[in-house]
Scaffold this motif. Structure first.
Motif, short mmCIF file in Angstrom:
data_model
loop_
_atom_site.label_atom_id
_atom_site.label_comp_id
_atom_site.label_asym_id
_atom_site.label_seq_id
_atom_site.Cartn_x
_atom_site.Cartn_y
_atom_site.Cartn_z
N THR A 135 0.87 -1.33 0.07
CA THR A 135 -0.12 -0.07 0.13
C THR A 135 0.62 1.48 0.01
OG1 THR A 135 0.05 -0.06 2.30
CG2 THR A 135 -1.89 -1.19 1.33
N GLU A 136 2.16 1.24 0.71
CA GLU A 136 2.94 2.52 0.52
C GLU A 136 3.38 2.69 -0.80
OE1 GLU A 136 4.75 5.67 1.57
OE2 GLU A 136 3.32 4.48 2.92
N SER A 137 4.05 1.62 -1.58
CA SER A 137 4.36 1.77 -2.88
C SER A 137 3.19 2.60 -3.70
CB SER A 137 4.61 0.47 -3.46
OG SER A 137 5.76 -0.15 -2.92
N LEU A 138 1.75 1.91 -3.66
CA LEU A 138 0.76 2.57 -4.05
C LEU A 138 0.52 4.07 -3.90
CD1 LEU A 138 -1.49 1.89 -6.18
CD2 LEU A 138 -3.01 1.24 -4.38
N ARG A 139 0.70 4.31 -2.58
CA ARG A 139 0.58 5.88 -1.98
C ARG A 139 1.65 6.67 -2.75
NH1 ARG A 139 -0.58 7.79 3.05
NH2 ARG A 139 -0.45 5.87 3.85
N ARG A 140 2.77 6.04 -3.11
CA ARG A 140 3.57 7.09 -4.01
C ARG A 140 2.95 7.30 -5.11
NH1 ARG A 140 9.57 4.19 -2.51
NH2 ARG A 140 9.16 3.95 -0.08
N VAL A 141 2.86 6.17 -5.81
CA VAL A 141 2.32 6.47 -7.17
C VAL A 141 1.01 7.25 -7.37
CG1 VAL A 141 1.33 5.13 -9.39
CG2 VAL A 141 3.11 4.11 -7.85
N LEU A 142 0.12 7.33 -6.36
CA LEU A 142 -1.07 7.94 -6.47
C LEU A 142 -0.75 9.53 -6.18
CD1 LEU A 142 -3.20 5.96 -4.09
CD2 LEU A 142 -3.96 6.73 -6.61
N LEU A 143 0.44 9.92 -5.48
CA LEU A 143 0.79 11.34 -5.32
C LEU A 143 1.38 11.66 -6.47
CD1 LEU A 143 2.22 10.99 -1.68
CD2 LEU A 143 0.26 12.20 -2.37
N GLN A 144 2.20 10.86 -7.36
CA GLN A 144 2.75 11.05 -8.56
C GLN A 144 1.75 11.39 -9.72
OE1 GLN A 144 5.00 7.55 -9.57
NE2 GLN A 144 6.74 7.85 -7.92
N ILE A 145 0.64 10.96 -9.72
CA ILE A 145 -0.47 11.04 -10.86
C ILE A 145 -1.32 12.00 -10.50
CG2 ILE A 145 -0.03 8.85 -11.63
CD1 ILE A 145 -2.71 7.83 -10.65
N GLY A 146 -1.33 12.84 -9.43
CA GLY A 146 -2.24 14.07 -8.85
C GLY A 146 -3.35 13.76 -7.97
#
Length: 443
Positions: A135-146
């Protein structure tokens, strides 16, 4: 879920507590309704609605329980296992397709009148794209895409950044408007192919445990950058450009404004129909500013000269802060790009994709088709790769382009409706949180 050594009562983790809370709220809603929210015959749908878990996930869990995990010793009680802890802790290398799926997954929660949390989104992605990261990895991606995380009533949930949502809304509205005035649309983009690019899977000889056919070399090899454009009639004639570049990371680093502008003037504009709409992304080499707007670091005289050049009449006694404020009001954040000016002078119009929304460009689907063809026939030789690229481009038909354009137009229509649903839910959600605080306490 764990069991305390001093008690037989299970110790629930936060995810289990959230599910229990959701089920309780569902029963309370049914109590207030005076009848089941869904027919009692729809057991799967009722379970998904009560737990706020997708029906696919409910079906998967129950199916495994029925088929694999029954235990006679425990009176046919299903045994469930937590996800393995050996999964990768960092999985952030999402491609454009996966980012598109991720964005739509989050926004679909709002369409279903549900609050998207990181845990819920992660679980849905495991079903949709077999996501195996944390989930932490997904958090980073979500922040990257706005996206960003907001707190409401003590709970954290996902919200799309307003600037990203605004850019998408403006693009969708602009595309609806230009379709009424323009008939010809041109879609351009760049991509790349590595020398050793090949299929991910192939048949294996089970006796020798070796893959049949040609074995690809190790490493990626040299990189070939491809720039092209297309319309509903197919690729624009004489507009292909590809060249070998160093393999030093993102292919965008290999392009520059000079190369792109030269291609735009000499290979694209002369070969497209009059009065065309040119759709492109916001890559830096697409967005060279024709004239920079004043900034606070400019000298006073430079700001004053800019104002006079743009039709203003500043007084001689104005301070620098006043001149800068006047300049900001005049430019209003607008920028004039070299490419847009070239297109306008030739009678065309440029429309730029919103950030993180490459799925609106049909050429992305065409690139996927081209790369698939290359992966199956690649001989891992640079000289032959260039010929293979031309061969792959020639296999793309006008019908392929029409289908790709139709698909992206459908996506845009769906997203326009989705934005309305998201806005409606967010507003009602905030109102309900404020209005029902006393009721929540009594419940």
């Amino acid at each position: 879920m764990e069991t305390s050594p001093t008690s037989r009562c299970p110790r629930l983790h936060s995810q289990a507590k959230e599910i229990i809370y959701n089920v309780n709220r569902y029963f309370l809603d049914e109590k207030a309704n005076g009848a089941p929210m869904l027919p009692t015959t729809q057991a799967l749908a009722r379970t998904a609605k009560a737990t706020k878990v997708s029906k696919r996930t409910v079906r998967r869990i129950c199916s495994k329980a029925n088929q694999e995990w029954w235990s006679e010793a425990e009176h046919k009680k299903p045994i469930f296992h937590s996800p393995t802890k050996t999964q990768p802790t960092t999985v952030t290398n999402f491609d454009d397709f996966e980012k598109c799926v991720l964005r739509r997954t989050v926004l679909e929660f709002y369409e279903r009148n549900e609050i998207p949390t990181l845990y819920k989104v992660t679980e849905e992605l495991r079903d949709k794209i077999s996501y195996n990261g944390s989930t932490e990895s997904l958090r980073r991606v979500l922040l990257q895409i706005g996206f960003r995380f907001s707190h409401v009533d003590g709970r954290k949930f996902l919200m799309e950044r307003s600037d990203v949502a605004v850019a998408r809304t403006k693009f969708l509205r602009e595309m609806r408007q230009v379709r009424e005035s323009f008939e010809n649309f041109v879609f351009l983009d760049e991509t790349w192919v590595n020398q050793n690019y090949t299929v991910a899977k192939c048949w294996t000889d089970m006796a020798s445990k070796q893959a049949t056919g040609v074995k690809p070399p190790t490493g990626k090899g040299n990189r070939l950058i491809i720039l092209h454009a297309g319309t509903k009639e197919g690729f624009v004639k004489n507009a292909e450009l590809f060249f070998q570049a160093k393999n030093d990371g993102d292919y965008h680093n290999q392009m520059n404004a000079a190369v792109f502008e030269q291609w735009f003037k000499t290979q694209l504009l002369p070969n497209i129909a009059p009065k065309s709409v040119i759709v492109m992304d916001n890559a830096s080499y697409h967005s060279t500013v024709l004239e920079k707007n004043p900034t606070s670091s400019w000298r006073k005289e430079a700001i004053k000269d800019w104002l006079i050049k743009n039709g203003a009449h500043p007084r001689d006694d104005m301070l620098k802060v006043e001149l800068y404020d006047l300049a900001k009001k005049m430019c209003n954040g607008k920028k004039t790009y070299v490419i847009d000016t070239l297109a306008s002078e030739a009678g065309h119009k440029v429309v730029r994709l919103p950030p993180y929304h490459c799925q609106y460009n049909p050429i992305e689907l065409i690139w996927a088709q081209v790369k698939t063809y290359i992966s199956k026939k690649n001989t891992f030789k640079v000289a032959e790769l260039k010929h293979l690229v031309k061969e792959a481009l020639s296999t793309v038909t006008a019908e392929n382009w029409k289908q790709a354009i139709k698909h992206t137009e459908k996506l845009q229509e769906q997203d326009a409706k989705q934005d309305v649903a998201v806005e409606r839910f967010i507003e009602s959600f905030v109102i309900n949180i404020e209005d029902s605080s006393d009721e929540e306490s009594s419940d």
